[in-house]
Design a protein around this motif. Sequence first.
Motif, PDB file in Angstrom:
ATOM      1  N   ILE A 159      -0.394  -8.130   2.393  1.00 12.59           N
ATOM      2  CA  ILE A 159      -0.554  -6.767   2.132  1.00 12.59           C
ATOM      3  C   ILE A 159       0.811  -6.449   2.923  1.00 12.59           C
ATOM      4  O   ILE A 159       1.095  -6.981   3.914  1.00 12.59           O
ATOM      5  CB  ILE A 159      -1.598  -6.064   2.783  1.00 12.59           C
TER       6      ILE A 159
ATOM      7  N   VAL B  62       0.706  -1.328   0.037  1.00 14.08           N
ATOM      8  CA  VAL B  62       0.011  -0.240  -0.040  1.00 14.08           C
ATOM      9  C   VAL B  62       0.859   1.260   0.011  1.00 14.08           C
ATOM     10  O   VAL B  62       0.731   2.215  -0.652  1.00 14.08           O
ATOM     11  CB  VAL B  62      -0.845  -0.080   1.151  1.00 14.08           C
TER      12      VAL B  62
ATOM     13  N   TYR C 173      -4.982   1.672   3.205  1.00 17.71           N
ATOM     14  CA  TYR C 173      -4.916   0.459   3.761  1.00 17.71           C
ATOM     15  C   TYR C 173      -6.588   0.019   4.077  1.00 17.71           C
ATOM     16  O   TYR C 173      -7.215  -0.942   3.797  1.00 17.71           O
ATOM     17  CB  TYR C 173      -3.968   0.148   4.785  1.00 17.71           C
TER      18      TYR C 173
ATOM     19  N   THR D 136      -0.981  -9.248   6.681  1.00 19.25           N
ATOM     20  CA  THR D 136      -0.483  -7.790   6.581  1.00 19.25           C
ATOM     21  C   THR D 136       0.829  -7.566   7.388  1.00 19.25           C
ATOM     22  O   THR D 136       0.943  -8.132   8.386  1.00 19.25           O
ATOM     23  CB  THR D 136      -1.417  -6.798   7.195  1.00 19.25           C
TER      24      THR D 136
ATOM     25  N   LEU E  88       2.668  -2.849   4.555  1.00 19.37           N
ATOM     26  CA  LEU E  88       2.438  -1.130   5.156  1.00 19.37           C
ATOM     27  C   LEU E  88       4.138  -1.189   5.461  1.00 19.37           C
ATOM     28  O   LEU E  88       4.615  -1.545   6.165  1.00 19.37           O
ATOM     29  CB  LEU E  88       1.650  -1.294   6.279  1.00 19.37           C
TER      30      LEU E  88
END
Length: 280
Positions: free
Chosen positions: A202, A173, A234, A246, A204
């Motif tokens: 995902i 993201v 997100y 994540t 971050l």
Amino acid sequence: MNHSLTAGVSLKPQYVAPALAADAAGLWFEVHPENYMAEGGRRLAALAAVAERWPVSLHGVGLSLAADEAPDRAHLAALRRLIDRFEPALVSEHLAWSTRRGAYAPDLLPFPRTAGALARIADNIGRMQDALGRRVLIENPALYASLAGHAFTETGFLYELVRRTGCGLLVDVNNVFVSAHNLAYSAEAYVDALPAEAIGEIHLAGHTLDDRIAGGLLIDSHDAAVSEPVWRLYERLIARIGPRPTLIERDDNLPDFTVLMAERDRAHGLLTGARELADA
């Protein structure tokens, strides 16, 4: 979503002891496999100890899938040995190139998204998945300048790779946010266009601003906390696709483990909320 995984943290040598002592639902750890392609040693033993307690993921940086040549067989064989030994929950690699004709660039470089590039990269992903014996997640890049010659949008290119190869996607993201800022497009429209069913992980991470360039250039530096705009992006993504494993990704300016765990706990809370909504 794999219900045993919610939010994880990049594993660095200084985090091994607190990782072994941690007690958090859904926790997992990710490493760059290139740092562990050895027959033995202290680093490999530390990863083995963590893998005994927590799920681990292998996030590759060296296969150069967008190069105009096949992935290195020796690299694939070493990666397969790690996979066979640790049975990672997830395996991923970048959509970029870094090697050509034996030369190596210490960067993840972009490429024009042409029909030829699509065929070449799809073939390389197929070779990789065949060699590794499993589905691999492909990560979207961070971009800093526009290239000429694109025949596909980035999300369209990713969709075609998934369709042709059966690979999954790792959605970074922060990369979406950085690229959207630098190339002046909508980050929200990008995440809305991603194929939900293909997303297996995902990331971050933090970024920094280089203000020497007019308008400021965002750098995917992995050396800072996740920014609030990235958190909002997100939340938008998981509200549409549901919870996915994540990772809080940090590679430089490493803070105390508790600082990363606080970010991890925030992601865990958002994922738990998204799961409750999906199950309602």
